[in-house]
Write a protein that holds these residues in place. Sequence first.
Motif, PDB file in Angstrom:
ATOM      1  N   PHE A   1       0.871  -1.183   0.000  1.00  0.00           N
ATOM      2  CA  PHE A   1       0.000   0.000   0.000  1.00  0.00           C
ATOM      3  C   PHE A   1       0.904   1.228   0.000  1.00  0.00           C
ATOM      4  CE2 PHE A   1      -2.463  -3.381   1.857  1.00  0.00           C
ATOM      5  CZ  PHE A   1      -3.722  -3.223   1.289  1.00  0.00           C
ATOM      6  N   GLU A   2       0.673   2.137  -0.933  1.00  0.00           N
ATOM      7  CA  GLU A   2       1.542   3.307  -1.079  1.00  0.00           C
ATOM      8  C   GLU A   2       0.691   4.558  -1.258  1.00  0.00           C
ATOM      9  OE1 GLU A   2       5.287   4.861  -3.880  1.00  0.00           O
ATOM     10  OE2 GLU A   2       4.268   2.961  -4.301  1.00  0.00           O
ATOM     11  N   CYS A   3       0.980   5.587  -0.435  1.00  0.00           N
ATOM     12  CA  CYS A   3       0.215   6.830  -0.511  1.00  0.00           C
ATOM     13  C   CYS A   3       1.077   7.987  -0.022  1.00  0.00           C
ATOM     14  CB  CYS A   3      -1.061   6.719   0.326  1.00  0.00           C
ATOM     15  SG  CYS A   3      -2.159   8.152   0.235  1.00  0.00           S
ATOM     16  N   LYS A   4       1.179   9.036  -0.822  1.00  0.00           N
ATOM     17  CA  LYS A   4       1.849  10.285  -0.443  1.00  0.00           C
ATOM     18  C   LYS A   4       3.252  10.036   0.145  1.00  0.00           C
ATOM     19  CE  LYS A   4      -0.581  13.671   1.186  1.00  0.00           C
ATOM     20  NZ  LYS A   4      -1.487  14.538   2.003  1.00  0.00           N
ATOM     21  N   GLY A   5       4.015   9.168  -0.491  1.00  0.00           N
ATOM     22  CA  GLY A   5       5.392   8.941  -0.068  1.00  0.00           C
ATOM     23  C   GLY A   5       5.561   7.962   1.071  1.00  0.00           C
ATOM     24  N   ASP A   6       4.491   7.322   1.497  1.00  0.00           N
ATOM     25  CA  ASP A   6       4.549   6.316   2.560  1.00  0.00           C
ATOM     26  C   ASP A   6       4.146   4.953   1.997  1.00  0.00           C
ATOM     27  OD1 ASP A   6       5.227   8.183   4.601  1.00  0.00           O
ATOM     28  OD2 ASP A   6       3.120   8.795   4.680  1.00  0.00           O
ATOM     29  N   LEU A   7       4.764   3.911   2.526  1.00  0.00           N
ATOM     30  CA  LEU A   7       4.539   2.571   1.989  1.00  0.00           C
ATOM     31  C   LEU A   7       4.398   1.566   3.126  1.00  0.00           C
ATOM     32  CD1 LEU A   7       6.286   1.106  -1.120  1.00  0.00           C
ATOM     33  CD2 LEU A   7       6.293  -0.239   0.972  1.00  0.00           C
ATOM     34  N   ILE A   8       3.417   0.653   2.993  1.00  0.00           N
ATOM     35  CA  ILE A   8       3.190  -0.415   3.958  1.00  0.00           C
ATOM     36  C   ILE A   8       3.226  -1.749   3.208  1.00  0.00           C
ATOM     37  CG2 ILE A   8       1.615  -1.426   5.655  1.00  0.00           C
ATOM     38  CD1 ILE A   8       0.316   1.322   5.935  1.00  0.00           C
ATOM     39  N   VAL A   9       3.864  -2.751   3.790  1.00  0.00           N
ATOM     40  CA  VAL A   9       3.814  -4.110   3.254  1.00  0.00           C
ATOM     41  C   VAL A   9       2.844  -4.923   4.108  1.00  0.00           C
ATOM     42  CG1 VAL A   9       5.095  -6.257   2.910  1.00  0.00           C
ATOM     43  CG2 VAL A   9       6.115  -4.073   2.247  1.00  0.00           C
ATOM     44  N   ASP A  10       1.874  -5.529   3.461  1.00  0.00           N
ATOM     45  CA  ASP A  10       0.867  -6.348   4.139  1.00  0.00           C
ATOM     46  C   ASP A  10       1.163  -7.822   3.824  1.00  0.00           C
ATOM     47  OD1 ASP A  10      -1.375  -7.411   5.312  1.00  0.00           O
ATOM     48  OD2 ASP A  10      -2.780  -6.665   3.811  1.00  0.00           O
ATOM     49  N   ASP A  11       1.690  -8.554   4.810  1.00  0.00           N
ATOM     50  CA  ASP A  11       2.092  -9.956   4.706  1.00  0.00           C
ATOM     51  C   ASP A  11       3.339 -10.122   3.830  1.00  0.00           C
ATOM     52  OD1 ASP A  11       0.278 -11.148   6.433  1.00  0.00           O
ATOM     53  OD2 ASP A  11      -1.261 -11.329   4.892  1.00  0.00           O
ATOM     54  N   ALA A  12       4.087 -11.167   4.121  1.00  0.00           N
ATOM     55  CA  ALA A  12       5.316 -11.468   3.379  1.00  0.00           C
ATOM     56  C   ALA A  12       5.507 -12.978   3.413  1.00  0.00           C
ATOM     57  CB  ALA A  12       6.509 -10.741   3.998  1.00  0.00           C
TER      58      ALA A  12
END
Length: 619
Positions: A91-102
């Motif tokens: 998930f990426e928004c306004k220069g921030d990124l989250i990884v959901d599960d790996a």
Amino acid sequence: MEKHGDGRAQRAGEAARSDRASRKTQSYKHVKLERERPKLTKEGSAPARRPGGAQRNAPRQGGAAKKDPRATLKIIPLGGLDAIGKNMTVFECKGDLIVDDAGLMFPDDNHPGVDLILPDYTYVLENADKLRGIVITHGHEDHTGTLPYLLKDLDRQVPIYATKLTLGLIEGKLAEHRIKNAKLVEIKPGDKVKLGCMEAEFFAVNHSIPGAVGVFFQSPAGNVLHTGDFKLDQTPIDGVHTDFGALARFGEAGVDLLMSDSTNATNANFTPSEATVGVELSKIIGQAKGRVIIASFASHIHRMQQICDAAIANGRKVVVTGRSMIQNTDIARKLGYLDISDTDIIDAYDLKGVPPEQVVIMCTGSQGEPLSALARIANGEHRTIEIDEGDTVIVSATPVPGNEKAVTRVINSLAKIGADVYDKNRARVHVSGHAGAEELKIVLSIVRPNAFMPVHGEATHLRAHAKLAEATGVPPENVFICENGESLELSARGVRRGETVQSGIVYVDGLSVGDTSQDVLDERSALGAQGFASVAAAVSAKKRDVVGEVQVEMHGITGGDDPYLAKETAQTVKGALRRALGKDGGAKEVKKAARDALLSLLWERTKQRPMVIVNLLEV
């Protein structure tokens, strides 16, 4: 069994049990952790209720993240949409990124020699400076297995958010990879975590492992709900239900995009309760005459609890064997998720002298793995456990697609010994941890998403789930069936398809990560299926002729040890080499001529096309 189930549900809600588990956790430190509670945001006011006659796509109020009409949220699945495994979404928004599960995926017969299959997370590494956190929904390998490799490749520390048991399993995994100083942050259902401009709110779901959660992501561009893996079990083993209240609340706040588990979308019914397995296990164990051996997934803590309860109820001790089964049992007991006293569990090395009718053995090998405990027991190769005629074996799992032959092989080996074998075709010794079609429709009806993307499944599952979404009122144009790497963009204009990013798979082959290509796998498959032939010859560049005799060695080829075939192949290759040399062919053309001649002859004589290597020595 109901009595035990009710007791566990009560224990799950007692603060004393939680405190004891917390104290036990302090002694379980495989790696140095930075344990901290996430910074929780304050609850906002109650969201405005949508009028009953409003359209599904009408804007709804609510959500902690302040909306920005210019913002865009990118949803980028890097794995999980082509198979059941290697789940990973960005998930990426306004220069921030989250990884959901790996997560990772285990290889099948099409991947000879490969140990593990990872999603290609190049996009995450290229945007590592934007990464604000990694969210893990639960502790299964297909959601956690890539973490050690990802953490090694990241050049900075990134917080990992998960529940207590999930973190315990991750700790063990990181310790195996000698990863220290991981920043593991424990969360609980109901917690909210601020990750840059986005916020993740966790809610409880019922699955085949304790501590499973779904996540509600709120961003300036809109809201996304990811269910994680779930089912709607109304008689759960640990008393934890999927949180219908949270789902309804998110629906009222407004779910712009729902991402939901598709594993059992082709199953038209409700998935049976896990508690039904316990009843069947207790019945089988109660009537068994000799020892009972039960193979299941090492991460299925609920199943392990029911096995322990059934064993104790029938006056038997529990033995645990298999590396991952021993490790997970130890973790689950120390964290308070597996309830069995020290007096009821014995070491496999202490089995000598214990009557067979007094033990139940929990082991790995439900997928027919050649080196698993069950396979070694079936082949008489286990160090401490033997199986005799009249013993009972229960395979308490469904074979993962591609493993059916391996499981059948092990079952046949056990049957030859005289064991009484139970699998899901004979008795209800396994139920799925994933929601069936009717449960999926319930969630869709509660959440009422504006747009829908099915996840966690093969193409058949994703399309079946898409039809369920349409049946519950999601407009067909708002249903997105994606491939890995294909992104969606959520903004004030709604959801639309975005750019495709680099994706694919990465093979873990021994100590090699990412160096094994498809060409290498094709060669291995050819070697295994067709055999190998080697040609060695000395040639004279001046005379344009073959010097001496040609040597042809054949391995794994029908008739390869026949002296007449060996002589014929040598003569055929020698003739092909002379013709190619006479045409002033270069080394590449000469080798090709020898290879083609040998392949043509072997196909004519054996109907095989082996791998052929030609070695020429110029004299």
